[in-house]
Design a protein around this motif. Structure first.
Motif, PDB file in Angstrom:
ATOM      1  N   UNK C  88       0.810  -1.173   0.049  1.00 47.57           N
ATOM      2  CA  UNK C  88      -0.011  -0.061   0.010  1.00 47.57           C
ATOM      3  C   UNK C  88       0.898   1.187  -0.015  1.00 47.57           C
ATOM      4  N   UNK C  89       1.959   1.076   0.817  1.00 45.48           N
ATOM      5  CA  UNK C  89       2.822   2.417   0.805  1.00 45.48           C
ATOM      6  C   UNK C  89       3.567   2.672  -0.700  1.00 45.48           C
ATOM      7  N   UNK C  90       3.907   1.411  -1.199  1.00 44.05           N
ATOM      8  CA  UNK C  90       4.463   1.490  -2.733  1.00 44.05           C
ATOM      9  C   UNK C  90       3.469   2.044  -3.513  1.00 44.05           C
ATOM     10  N   UNK C  91       2.291   1.834  -3.440  1.00 42.79           N
ATOM     11  CA  UNK C  91       1.232   2.318  -4.505  1.00 42.79           C
ATOM     12  C   UNK C  91       0.787   3.770  -3.803  1.00 42.79           C
ATOM     13  N   UNK C  92       1.028   4.266  -2.914  1.00 44.42           N
ATOM     14  CA  UNK C  92       0.839   5.653  -2.464  1.00 44.42           C
ATOM     15  C   UNK C  92      -0.292   5.713  -1.706  1.00 44.42           C
ATOM     16  N   UNK C  93      -0.651   4.525  -1.183  1.00 43.22           N
ATOM     17  CA  UNK C  93      -2.074   4.601  -0.182  1.00 43.22           C
ATOM     18  C   UNK C  93      -1.676   4.904   1.134  1.00 43.22           C
ATOM     19  N   UNK C  94      -1.526   6.032   1.591  1.00 40.47           N
ATOM     20  CA  UNK C  94      -1.036   6.508   2.870  1.00 40.47           C
ATOM     21  C   UNK C  94      -2.370   6.823   3.784  1.00 40.47           C
ATOM     22  N   UNK C  95      -3.328   6.697   3.212  1.00 43.87           N
ATOM     23  CA  UNK C  95      -4.511   6.809   3.997  1.00 43.87           C
ATOM     24  C   UNK C  95      -5.340   5.598   3.751  1.00 43.87           C
ATOM     25  N   UNK C 311       0.652  -5.748  19.814  1.00 39.41           N
ATOM     26  CA  UNK C 311      -0.351  -5.438  18.574  1.00 39.41           C
ATOM     27  C   UNK C 311      -0.031  -4.184  18.159  1.00 39.41           C
ATOM     28  N   UNK C 312       0.228  -3.602  17.152  1.00 42.44           N
ATOM     29  CA  UNK C 312       0.587  -2.403  16.400  1.00 42.44           C
ATOM     30  C   UNK C 312      -0.392  -2.110  15.363  1.00 42.44           C
ATOM     31  N   UNK C 313      -0.248  -0.929  15.076  1.00 47.64           N
ATOM     32  CA  UNK C 313      -1.170  -0.037  14.187  1.00 47.64           C
ATOM     33  C   UNK C 313      -0.319   0.592  12.982  1.00 47.64           C
ATOM     34  N   UNK C 314      -0.532   0.192  11.777  1.00 48.15           N
ATOM     35  CA  UNK C 314      -0.013   0.609  10.853  1.00 48.15           C
ATOM     36  C   UNK C 314      -0.157   2.210  10.464  1.00 48.15           C
ATOM     37  N   UNK C 315       0.704   2.764   9.614  1.00 48.02           N
ATOM     38  CA  UNK C 315       0.765   4.333   9.670  1.00 48.02           C
ATOM     39  C   UNK C 315      -0.649   4.769   8.976  1.00 48.02           C
ATOM     40  N   UNK C 316      -0.887   3.899   8.122  1.00 48.19           N
ATOM     41  CA  UNK C 316      -2.221   4.170   7.268  1.00 48.19           C
ATOM     42  C   UNK C 316      -3.324   3.505   7.460  1.00 48.19           C
ATOM     43  N   UNK C 317      -3.473   2.917   8.711  1.00 50.82           N
ATOM     44  CA  UNK C 317      -4.799   2.483   9.199  1.00 50.82           C
ATOM     45  C   UNK C 317      -5.867   3.270   8.933  1.00 50.82           C
ATOM     46  N   UNK C 318      -7.172   2.659   8.551  1.00 53.10           N
ATOM     47  CA  UNK C 318      -8.436   3.402   8.110  1.00 53.10           C
ATOM     48  C   UNK C 318      -9.101   3.779   9.722  1.00 53.10           C
ATOM     49  N   UNK C 319      -8.970   2.800  10.677  1.00 46.79           N
ATOM     50  CA  UNK C 319      -9.647   2.959  11.839  1.00 46.79           C
ATOM     51  C   UNK C 319      -8.697   3.158  12.888  1.00 46.79           C
ATOM     52  N   UNK C 320      -8.077   4.100  12.903  1.00 47.73           N
ATOM     53  CA  UNK C 320      -6.960   4.452  13.876  1.00 47.73           C
ATOM     54  C   UNK C 320      -7.597   4.361  15.380  1.00 47.73           C
ATOM     55  N   UNK C 321      -8.737   5.074  15.575  1.00 45.74           N
ATOM     56  CA  UNK C 321      -9.351   5.242  16.835  1.00 45.74           C
ATOM     57  C   UNK C 321      -9.947   3.801  17.331  1.00 45.74           C
TER      58      UNK C 321
END
Lengths: 213, 558, 406
Positions: C88-95, C311-321
Motif C-alpha cells: 500500500x505504501x508503494x502504491x501511495x495509499x497513505x490513508x 499489537x501495532x497499528x500501521x501508519x495508514x490504518x483506516x480505523x486508528x481510533x
C-alpha cells in the motif's frame, strides 16, 4: 384481382447459391396447396421461410402476402402463421387449457373469458372437459386434436402443415385429415401442406406442387 | 441488441482478466514494475529464480504431477468406460461417482489425508491388532517428496470429472452398435471400444483433459494439504514468494509465474506427444487386429481403480465428519473416546461470515454466468454460427494456470482499489464459473426442440416472451443444474479467492485450507463438512425445485 | 452543480481523514468517540482455534462496549500483513489502508518500524491501561528482539519456550536438560522429535534456542548479523541440525508445518516431545480434549527463549481510533485475565498483579493453571531474543541447506 388468401410471389430459397424452391402461386381461403418432394428438397425451408424462422445460412427472395398483408416483411411473432408439425408439440409445462389460453389472442380479456374460449375450442375437437389434464397423459390422437384446437384459437391468418399426419396410425390419420381440412375450410384459412404422402395430397384435394424433382 | 452484447461481454470477461493478469505477471518478471521503481528490462530475476534452492526439483514435481494425474485418471476412466459402458454396474458406479464432481479439491484432499496418514483411519482400523503398532509408524506417506499422494489426491478428483465429460461425449458415437459389430468380429469389450470408438470420443474430451493437466501442474490447495514440502511444487513456492513481506520478491514471484506458464505449456506439449504415441498404438492395434478377448483382468482392474478412488474419498469424508464430532481421540483407537459438539459450536459463529461470502459470491457469479451463457447461446442461434474458436476461448481460464494470471490481476485490483471487494471477488469467480455455465447449458440448449418456438411465434409471441414463457420453463431443470455446477465451481475456488479476497473476504474453502496449516483436525473436519455440504445442497435444490414447480406435469419429470 | 457536489464530497472526505489523523490516546474521550461505528481489521495469525475464539470474544465485547466492529483477518503468516502495508505504501495509499491492527513482534515489528510503517509517535504508553503494565520486571515489553519498542506497539502477552511430553509414555527422569541433552534424547528415541519447518515462528525459535546455547559468545547475537562471521558463528547450530535430522521424525525428510500440527502429532503418539511459546498451551489443549490429561511441561534449567508479543497499528490504518480502543481493551485486566485462563487461551499476562486493584487481582488468582502448566517460579531463566536479523539469516541458511531434502 382478389386480395383474399395466400399469395407467394417469386419465392426463391437458396442454400449456398443452390436454388431449392422457386414458387409463385395463390391459395384461396379454405383451400389447400400441397407441396410434395423428397426429403432435403427444401419443403421445410419453405415453411421456415413463411413462419419467419429461416436459418441464416439460407437466402430467400420474393415475398408472401396473406389477405394483402406482406407477412414476409414482418417479424415471426406478427405474422400470425399457425403451424402444425408432425409432433403435437404441446407445451409440457402447461395444462391442456393452459396451452390453448397461451395461444389465444390478447384481445380476449379476463381469465374466465379466456378459459371459456379455450373450453369451447376443446369441445370443437371433441375434447370437452379435458382442460385440466396434463398433456403428457393424453393419447396420441387426443394430443393431435388439442394441437389443432390450439392453433385455431390463435386466430391465424393461414395454416402451415408440416407432415402433420405422418406419425399417426392409419385410422387416426384419416380422421385427423378430415378434421383439419374441414376446420380450415370452416375458418376460411388458406393452407399450405408439406408432405411426401400421396394420400395426404389426395385428401387435401387442392393444387399440388412438386419440388426438388 | 441485448443478445449481441452477450458474446462481447463474455469474451471481455474471459480474456480481460487473463490478458491484464498475464501482463501484470510478465512485466514484473522482466523487471518492469514502476511502483517499486522497476523501470528497466532485465533478465536478472530469472537468474535469481534459477538460483533458488532445488527450483528444478519443484519444476519436475509440477510437470510430473500434471502428466501422471492426467494419464492415470484418463486411463482409469477409459478402461472403465470401455469395459463396462452399457452394463447395470456402470450406471451404479456412475451414480456413486457423480457427487464427487461437486466436491471441492481441497475437501477431497483432506479426506484422503485423514484416511491414509500414518495416524489416519486406515492404520487405526488395523492397529494394533494386525500391525502391532501401538504408535503410528514413522512412514513418509502424506507430503512424500515425490508428490505421489498429491497426485493421488488430484486423481480421485479428476476421475469423476473426466468420467462425466466422457459420458457427455458418448451419445455422439454409436456405442451399442459398434460394440456388437466389434464383438461379432471377435474383439473383446475393451479392445473393441479402444480401437473402434475411443479416437472419436477422445477428440471431444481433449480440452477437458488439457484442463486437467493445466490444473494439476499448477495446483496450490491440494499441494498444501498433500504435496511435498522440501521442496514444494512450483506453484506453492510462487504463492510463498508473492506473500513475502519483502516486496522485491514480487519480481521473483512473477518470473516464477512465467516459469509456471512454461511448465504447464511443456506438460501440454509432452501430452500431445503422448497423444501421438497413443494414436500410433491405436493404428497398429487396428492393423494387427488385437482382439484382447480375455480382458476380464483389465476390466476388473478398471472397476477396482474406480471403486477405490470413489471409496477412498467417501471413507475419508466419513472420517472427516467423525473428527468434527470427536473429543479426545488417541491412536490407535478407531473411534473417538467421546463425542462432542464443541468443535461445531466453536466454529459456527466464525463460519458465518465466510459462509455468507461463499453463498453471495457463488450465487452472484453463477447468476451472471448463467445470464451471459444464455445470451451467448441466443446469439449463436440468431447468427446460426457455432464458433469453434470461441470454445477454445471458454477453456482459456481452465488452460492458463491460475497462479500465472491471478497474480497480475491482483496487482491491477490493488491499483483500482478493488482488492478484497465483493465485485472483484465475483469477477474473479465469474472467470472460472463462466466456462462451466456455458458448457452445462449448451447441450440442453441445442437439445430444445426449436419448433416450440415456431409454434409460439405463430401465436404472436415475441422472442423474449417465447423465451420466458416457453423455453426457460421447459429448460428449468437444465438451468438449475447449470446453477448447481456453477455454484460448486465457485465454492471450490481457492487461489483466486485467496489472492483477490486478500484475507478479508474469505470463503469456506479459503478458510479450510488456511486452517489446514493449523492441523486441528476437528475444525478442519467442520469446514470440510461445509465444503462438501454446500455443493450438495446446490444439487439438491437443482433436483427438487424443478420437480416441485412442475409436479403436476409428467412431461417435465425426467 | 456537479462540481459543487464533488467539492462537498472532497471537503467531507478531507474532514474525515483529518479527524482520523488527529487521534491520539492523550485525548481518550476523542478516541472513544471516533472509534464508535468503526470497523477494525485485525490481522492476526489464525491457525489456532482457541486464539480465534478468544478474538471472537473480544470482538463481541468491543461491539457491545464501544461500538467497534472487530474483524479478525486470519493470517497464515504475519509477514502477509506486513506485505500488504508495504504494498500500500508503494502504491501511495497513505490513508485508508486495509490493515488497522496487527499482531506482531520480532522480525515483522523490526521491519515495519524500520520502514516507517507504524503509527507513530509512540501511543502505547499513553493508553489508559498502560498503567497496569509490568514493564519494570519484563524487559521484553520495552525491547523487542533488541529493538526498542518506543510505544509503537502495545504489549499483548508473554511468551516463553516450553517443552511438553506425555507422562504416560515418557518418563520424567529421561527428559533433556539442555539443547545437547535434547539431541542425545532424540538419538535414543529416533523419529520422536521434530520441529516446525522454518520460517515457521516456533520452528525458527528452536533454532535460536540452540544457537543461543551453542554459540561461543552470545553477545554477538544482540547485534545485527555480520555477514563475514555469520558462517563461523552459526556453524555449531548447523552441525547440531545435521546430527539431529537423521534421528528426527520421518528422518528429517519432512517437518510439521507449525505448532498445532506438531501438537496433533503428540496427540497421535508420533512425537514424544514438542514445544511451544505459551507455557499454558498444554493445559488449554487438555481442556479442549485435544491432548490427554497426562501431558506435562518442562523447560531447560539453563534457560529458554522468552519474548513479548504485541499489537501495532500501521501508519495508514483506516480505523486508528478503533484500533486504539481495541489495543487498550486487549490490555485491560479483564481481557488479560481471560486470556491467561488455560480454558480459554492460557497466554501469560503482560500486567503486574501488584498494580491491579483487589477485584482484578482476584480474577487472576482464581485462574486454574492446571497440572500441565509450570508456575512462574518453575519456568526457569529467560534468554533474550537475538537481533531479528539473526532469525532472517538463519532461516535463509536453513532454506539453502535443507530445502532439497530427501
Amino acid at each position: 384481382m382478389t386480395k383474399k388468401g395466400l399469395f407467394l410471389e417469386g419465392v426463391t430459397i437458396a442454400l449456398e447459391g443452390r436454388v431449392l424452391v422457386s414458387l409463385t402461386c395463390r391459395v384461396a381461403p379454405g383451400e389447400v396447396l400441397t407441396v410434395m418432394g423428397p426429403s432435403g428438397a427444401g419443403k421445410s425451408s419453405l415453411l421456415a421461410y413463411l413462419g419467419g424462422f429461416l436459418e441464416p445460412a439460407f437466402t430467400a427472395r420474393g415475398r408472401a402476402l396473406v389477405d394483402g398483408v406482406e407477412i414476409t416483411a414482418l417479424p415471426a411473432e406478427e405474422r400470425h402463421v399457425g403451424i402444425l408439425f408432425q409432433d403435437p408439440l404441446l407445451f409440457p409445462h402447461m395444462s391442456v387449457a393452459g396451452n390453448l389460453m397461451f395461444a389465444l389472442p390478447e384481445s380476449v380479456k379476463g381469465r374466465a373469458e379466456r378459459l371459456r374460449h379455450a373450453e369451447t375450442a376443446l369441445a370443437g375437437v371433441e375434447m370437452a372437459g379435458m382442460g385440466d389434464r396434463d398433456p403428457a397423459t393424453l393419447s396420441g390422437g387426443q394430443k393431435a386434436r388439442v394441437a389443432l384446437a390450439r392453433v385455431l384459437v390463435s386466430e391465424p391468418r393461414m395454416l402451415l402443415l408440416d407432415e402433420p399426419f405422418s406419425k399417426l396410425d392409419m385410422e387416426l390419420r384419416q380422421q385427423m385429415r378430415m378434421l383439419v381440412f374441414s376446420k380450415a375450410r370452416e375458418s376460411g384459412l388458406p393452407v399450405l401442406l408439406v408432405t411426401h404422402d400421396e394420400a395426404d395430397a389426395k385428401a387435401a384435394g387442392g393444387e399440388i406442387v412438386r419440388i426438388g424433382e | 441488441m441485448l443478445t449481441r452484447l452477450g458474446p462481447l461481454i463474455t469474451i471481455l470477461l474471459l480474456t480481460g482478466p487473463i490478458a491484464f493478469g498475464l501482463a501484470g505477471t510478465v512485466l514484473p518478471a522482466f523487471g518492469f514494475l514502476p511502483v517499486l521503481g522497476g523501470m528497466e528490462l532485465t533478465l536478472h530475476h530469472f537468474r535469481t529464480l534459477f538460483s533458488q534452492p532445488a527450483i528444478l526439483t519443484s519444476v519436475a514435481i509440477s510437470l510430473t504431477a500434471g502428466l501422471v494425474t492426467a494419464l492415470f485418471s484418463l486411463g482409469v476412466v477409459v478402461l472403465f468406460v470401455a469395459g463396462w459402458a452399457g452394463t447395470r454396474l456402470f450406471g451404479r458406479v456412475q451414480h456413486l461417482v457423480s457427487p464427487l464432481l461437486s466436491l471441492p479439491h481441497a475437501a477431497a484432499a483432506f479426506a484422503l489425508a485423514f484416511l491414509i496418514a500414518p495416524s489416519g483411519m486406515l492404520v487405526r482400523l488395523v492397529s494394533p491388532e494386525l500391525t502391532g503398532w501401538e504408535r503410528p509408524p514413522d512412514l513418509l506417506v502424506v507430503h512424500d517428496p515425490m508428490g505421489l499422494f498429491m497426485m493421488a489426491g488430484l486423481i480421485v478428483k479428476e476421475i469423476p470429472f473426466l468420467l462425466l465429460v466422457t459420458l457427455a461425449a458418448l451419445p455422439q458415437v454409436r456405442l451399442k452398435e459398434t460394440r456388437m459389430l466389434a464383438a461379432s468380429m471377435g474383439y473383446g469389450r475393451v479392445a473393441g471400444f479402444l480401437l473402434g470408438l475411443w479416437p472419436a470420443v477422445y477428440r471431444q474430451i481433449r480440452l477437458p483433459v488439457f484442463a486437467v493437466i493445466a490444473f494439476a501442474t499448477s495446483v496450490v490447495d491440494v499441494a498444501l494439504i498433500l504435496g511435498p514440502m522440501r521442496p514444494s511444487p512450483l506453484a506453492v513456492r510462487l504463492v510463498e514468494w508473492m506473500n513475502d513481506p519483502d516486496l522485491s520478491m514480487r519480481y521473483l514471484a512473477s518470473a516464477g509465474a512465467l516459469l509456471q506458464l512454461g511448465v504447464t505449456a511443456a506438460a501440454l506439449g509432452l501430452w500431445m506427444g503422448l497423444e501421438r504415441v497413443g494414436r500410433i498404438m491405436c493404428i497398429v492395434g487396428v492393423e494387427v487386429g488385437v482382439r484382447l478377448r480375455r480382458d476380464a483382468l483389465l476390466r476388473g482392474a478398471a472397476l477396482l481403480a474406480m471403486g477405490l478412488a470413489a471409496g477412498a474419498v467417501f471413507a475419508g469424508l466419513a472420517t472427516l465428519a467423525l473428527w468434527s464430532f470427536a473429543g479426545l481421540w488417541q491412536f490407535p483407537d478407531a473411534l473417538p473416546a467421546s463425542f462432542t459438539l464443541k468443535s461445531w459450536m466453536r466454529a459456527l459463529p466464525r463460519i458465518a461470515a465466510p459462509l455468507y461470502t461463499t453463498l453471495l459470491a457463488g450465487l452472484l457469479a453463477t447468476l451472471i454466468a448463467g445470464l451471459l451463457a444464455i445470451l451467448c447461446l441466443m446469439r449463436e442461434e440468431e447468427t446460426g454460427r457455432r464458433p469453434r474458436r470461441a470454445l477454445m476461448l471458454l477453456y482459456l481460464p481452465l488452460l492458463v494456470p491460475q497462479v500465472a494470471f491471478v497474480f497480475g490481476l491482483q496487482l491491477f485490483l490493488v491499483y483500482a482499489d478493488l482488492l478484497a471487494t465483493l465485485p472483484a471477488l465475483v469477477l474473479a469467480h465469474l472467470v472460472f464459473v463462466m466456462p462451466y455455465a456455458y458448457l452445462a447449458l449448451k447441450d440442453p440448449w441445442y437439445a430444445f426442440d426449436r419448433r416450440y418456438n415456431q409454434v409460439a411465434a405463430g401465436f404472436g409471441k415475441g422472442r423474449w416472451r417465447r423465451f420466458a414463457l416457453v423455453r426457460l420453463p421447459m429448460m428449468t431443470r437444465a438451468v438449475f443444474a447449470m446453477g448447481a455446477i456453477g455454484f460448486a465451481v465457485s465454492v471450490g475456488l481457492y487461489l483466486p479467492t485467496v489472492l483477490v479476497g486478500a484475507g478479508r473476504l474469505t470463503t469456506i474453502t479459503s478458510e479450510a485450507v488456511a486452517l489446514a496449516s493449523g492441523g486441528d483436525r476437528r475444525i478442519v473436519g467442520v469446514y470440510a463438512f461445509w465444503q462438501m455440504l454446500l455443493p450438495m445442497l446446490g444439487f439438491g435444490v437443482a433436483t427438487l425445485v424443478p420437480a416441485l414447480i412442475f409436479r403436476r406435469f409428467r412431461g417435465m419429470q425426467v | 452543480m456537479l462540481t459543487r457536489i464533488v467539492a462537498a464530497t472532497l471537503f467531507a472526505l478531507a474532514a474525515l481523514s483529518a479527524r482520523a489523523e488527529d487521534v491520539h490516546p492523550s485525548d481518550w474521550q476523542g478516541v472513544l468517540d471516533g472509534a464508535r461505528g468503526q470497523t477494525v481489521y485485525f490481522n492476526a495469525w489464525g491457525g489456532a482455534e482457541n486464539i480465534n475464539a478468544y478474538i471472537e470474544w473480544a470482538a463481541g465485547e468491543l461491539e457491545k462496549r464501544y461500538g467497534v466492529r472487530l474483524v479478525h483477518v486470519k493470517l497464515e503468516d504475519t509477514a502477509n500483513a506486513v506485505a500488504t502495508v508495504v504494498a500500500e505504501k508503494a502504491a501511495g495509499r497513505d490513508t485508508g489502508g486495509s490493515v488497522d491492527l496487527v499482531w506482531i513482534n520480532g522480525e515483522n515489528f523490526a521491519a515495519m518500524k524500520e520502514r516507517g510503517l507504524l503509527f507513530s509517535p509512540g501511543w502505547a504508553e499513553a493508553l489508559p491501561s498502560w498503567r497496569y503494565v509490568d514493564h519494570e520486571n519484563k524487559p521484553t515489553i520495552l525491547t523487542d528482539f533488541t529493538i526498542p519498542v518506543e510505544g509503537m506497539a502495545s504489549p499483548w502477552g508473554m511468551a516463553k519456550l516450553v517443552f511438553f511430553y506425555d507422562s504416560a509414555r515418557t518418563d520424567e527422569g529421561t527428559l533433556p536438560q539442555d539443547a545437547d541433552g535434547l539431541l542425545e534424547w532424540a538419538k535414543a528415541h529416533p523419529g520422536r522429535f521434530s520441529y516446525p519447518q522454518p520460517p515457521d515462528f516456533i520452528g525458527s525459535s528452536l533454532l535460536k534456542q540452540v544457537l543461543l546455547e551453542k554459540v561461543e559468545d552470545p553477545s554477538v547475537l544482540q547485534e545485527p548479523v555480520v555477514e563475514k562471521t555469520f558462517e563461523e558463528v552459526a556453524a555449531p547450530l548447523f552441525a547440531y541440525l545435521d546430527a539431529l535430522h537423521p534421528v528426527a521424525w520421518r528422518s528429517g525428510r519432512i517437518f510439521p508445518q507449525n505448532y498445532p500440527a506438531m501438537k496433533q502429532l503428540l496427540a497421535d503418539g508420533e512425537l514424544d516431545i514438542v514445544f511451544a511459546f505459551n507455557p499454558a498451551e498444554a493445559s488449554s489443549t487438555i481442556a479442549d480434549g485435544e491432548l490427554p490429561d497426562t501431558v506435562r511441561s518442562f523447560t531447560f534449567p539453563g534457560g529458554t527463549l522468552a519474548n513479548t508479543h504485541f499489537v501495532a497499528i500501521p501508519y495508514n490504518a483506516s480505523a486508528k481510533a478503533g484500533a486504539l480502543v481495541t489495543a487498550d481493551f486487549l490490555l485491560s485486566p479483564e481481557a488479560q485475565a481471560k486470556k491467561q485462563d488455560p480454558a480459554v487461551w492460557g497466554d501469560p499476562t503482560v500486567l503486574a498483579l501488584d498494580k491491579l486493584d483487589e477485584e482484578a487481582r482476584a480474577r487472576f488468582e482464581a485462574i486454574e493453571l492446571g497440572a500441565a502448566t509450570l508456575g512462574p517460579d518453575e519456568l526457569g531463566p529467560a534468554l533474550p531474543e537475538p537481533h531479528p536479523s539473526w532469525m532472517e539469516r538463519i532461516e535463509e541458511e536453513w532454506k539453502r541447506r535443507y530445502t532439497a531434502g530427501n
